[in-house]
Design an enzyme around this catalytic site. Structure first.
Site, short mmCIF file in Angstrom:
data_model
loop_
_atom_site.label_atom_id
_atom_site.label_comp_id
_atom_site.label_asym_id
_atom_site.label_seq_id
_atom_site.Cartn_x
_atom_site.Cartn_y
_atom_site.Cartn_z
N ASN A 193 0.85 -1.19 0.00
CA ASN A 193 0.00 0.00 0.00
C ASN A 193 0.89 1.24 0.00
O ASN A 193 2.11 1.13 -0.06
CB ASN A 193 -0.97 -0.02 1.19
CG ASN A 193 -0.24 -0.09 2.52
OD1 ASN A 193 0.56 0.79 2.85
ND2 ASN A 193 -0.50 -1.15 3.29
N LYS A 251 9.55 -16.83 -10.14
CA LYS A 251 8.75 -15.79 -10.77
C LYS A 251 7.63 -16.41 -11.60
O LYS A 251 7.84 -17.33 -12.38
CB LYS A 251 9.64 -14.93 -11.68
CG LYS A 251 8.89 -13.81 -12.37
CD LYS A 251 9.82 -13.00 -13.27
CE LYS A 251 9.04 -11.94 -14.03
NZ LYS A 251 9.92 -11.18 -14.95
N PRO A 256 -2.36 -12.15 9.98
CA PRO A 256 -2.62 -12.02 11.42
C PRO A 256 -2.99 -10.58 11.76
O PRO A 256 -2.50 -9.64 11.13
CB PRO A 256 -1.29 -12.43 12.07
CG PRO A 256 -0.26 -12.25 11.01
CD PRO A 256 -0.96 -12.55 9.71
N ASP A 257 -3.86 -10.40 12.74
CA ASP A 257 -4.33 -9.09 13.16
C ASP A 257 -3.47 -8.62 14.33
O ASP A 257 -3.67 -9.05 15.48
CB ASP A 257 -5.80 -9.16 13.57
CG ASP A 257 -6.44 -7.79 13.73
OD1 ASP A 257 -5.75 -6.89 14.23
OD2 ASP A 257 -7.61 -7.63 13.36
N LEU A 287 -3.03 -5.58 15.78
CA LEU A 287 -3.68 -4.73 16.78
C LEU A 287 -4.56 -5.56 17.70
O LEU A 287 -4.52 -5.40 18.94
CB LEU A 287 -4.50 -3.65 16.08
CG LEU A 287 -5.30 -2.71 16.98
CD1 LEU A 287 -4.39 -1.98 17.97
CD2 LEU A 287 -6.09 -1.70 16.14
N LYS A 297 -11.58 -4.50 17.75
CA LYS A 297 -10.19 -4.90 18.02
C LYS A 297 -9.90 -5.01 19.51
O LYS A 297 -8.97 -5.72 19.91
CB LYS A 297 -9.21 -3.89 17.41
CG LYS A 297 -9.40 -3.66 15.91
CD LYS A 297 -8.87 -4.80 15.09
CE LYS A 297 -8.89 -4.44 13.61
NZ LYS A 297 -8.36 -5.51 12.76
#
Length: 404
Positions: free
Chosen positions: A211, A289, A307-308, A310, A345
């Site tokens: 991102n 590749k 995996p989360d 927070l 969360k």
């Protein structure tokens, strides 16, 4: 005034960023620091001794062969009267002279004659910064214990873009406070964990999902916490930013590696999850590749959840930080979705910010956040990311100070 009575010798070299030192001096004086300036000859082309003298309230030194100053070995005394030497802007030329131990003007001689800690804020054209000679000089200086803040990526006065812009006054101030306040301050004795930047999730050895996060906000928070005396571990995804001085930085690529590094940093008193962690990764990342086949128009990738981090750090139980802070980077219904994220969360605070294409937050230098806690919401004005970091660190210090 956190710097009350501390003495800074500010060495101003000849670069276009020299005008930023005026704001830096003002902020140092506001915090109680005494500031004395040394100028290189080239610095006179960008700022005047009168301007620096007016802001510092002290004499400005420029001449190695001043009969009055050198009668008492002034270049020695200048370096030893200060608690910290700050070079801002630190040009490629002055950094090279520092690395090679030259003493051909007052600034270089003071830097060679000192046993006082030194902080440099590099500023130069991107090509000069990336040149192997400059990078070798920086490696030499870092190995000798010289602290570095910046440079930042951005537009240059010469029209080019890239790393080489001198750090902003607020960032240099945070680095100075960190250098002078090691082991002191409202967060002294506290341990902090900060995540920053994006993660890169591999598709194959040469491609990845990522991102637009720059890491500027997370790095600013780490610097601000260190400036208040915290022992900070920064877990950073791939960014182009330098490691903040006074902070232990762990470099990772993927979300899984970031979670492992966070777990290794525990226990901590506060965790700030500012990284823009990818929600998904490729389930079957290729070892080689991936080749486009004749006649192939599409390629399907199977994604699996990352995996989360927070939620993991917020989970109740032994070892949970006293305070867990998350970020909600949203493009619509920012406040509403941030509230939902905080509940989902299990974190204590969440900072909501708009990262839509028109906001300029991702990759930019400013941020507009809403701090959401169990007690309600606090809308902050538009601030630089360094100022957001300082404001958040002060709020954390106030909260943890009350619990100590």
């Amino acid at each position: 005034m956190p710097l009350n009575g501390r003495r800074t010798l500010l060495i101003v070299a000849g670069g276009i960023a020299a005008f930023k030192t005026l704001e830096l001096i003002r902020r140092l004086r506001e915090r109680g620091a005494a500031v004395r300036c040394v100028m290189t000859q080239a610095a006179h082309e960008f700022v005047t001794p009168l301007s620096l003298s007016a802001l510092t309230g002290d004499k400005v030194y420029t001449d190695l062969f001043s009969l009055t100053d050198e009668a008492e070995m002034g270049h020695i005394q200048l370096s030893r009267d200060a608690d910290l030497l700050v070079v801002a802007p630190a040009t490629a030329n002055l950094l090279a002279r520092m690395a090679h131990g030259l003493a051909d003007d007052l600034a270089a001689t003071v830097l060679l004659a000192t046993d006082t800690p030194v902080l440099v804020a590099p500023s130069m054209n991107v090509r000069m910064w990336e040149h192997p000679a400059t990078q070798a000089n920086m490696a030499t200086l870092r190995a000798r214990g010289v602290a570095v803040v910046g440079p930042n990526p951005g537009d240059m006065a010469c029209g080019e873009y890239g790393p080489g812009r001198m750090a902003e006054a607020a960032e240099i101030l945070a680095a100075i406070e960190g250098a002078l306040g090691a082991g002191t301050g409202p967060l002294a004795g506290r341990r902090a964990l900060v995540t920053s930047g994006p993660t890169h999730e591999p598709i194959d050895p040469v491609r990845f999902i990522a991102n637009r996060s720059s890491g500027k906000q997370g790095h600013a928070i780490a610097s601000a916490l260190a400036a208040l005396g915290a022992e900070v571990t920064l877990v950073s995804g791939p960014v182009t930013l330098p490691d903040p001085p006074g902070v232990t930085t762990v470099h990772v690529e993927s979300a899984e590696a970031m979670l492992a590094a966070c777990r290794a940093a525990l226990p901590v008193d506060v965790a700030v999850c500012a990284a823009a962690v990818a929600d998904w990764r490729v389930a079957d990342a290729a070892d080689q590749k991936r080749k486009k086949q004749p006649g192939q128009d599409t390629m399907a990738l199977t994604l699996t959840q990352n995996p989360d981090i927070l939620a993991t750090l917020s989970r109740p139980g032994e070892g949970r930080p006293m305070l867990v802070v998350g970020f909600a980077a949203e493009t619509e219904r920012v406040i509403e979705q941030a509230r939902e994220k905080r509940d989902r969360k299990g974190c204590d605070w969440i900072l909501a910010n708009d990262v839509s294409a028109t906001s300029g937050t991702f990759g930019g230098d400013a941020n507009t956040v809403h701090l959401i806690t169990a007690d309600g919401e606090d809308a902050w004005p538009v601030l630089s990311k360094a100022e957001v970091g300082q404001r958040l660190a002060a709020r954390i210090a106030e909260t943890l100070g009350g619990e100590a």
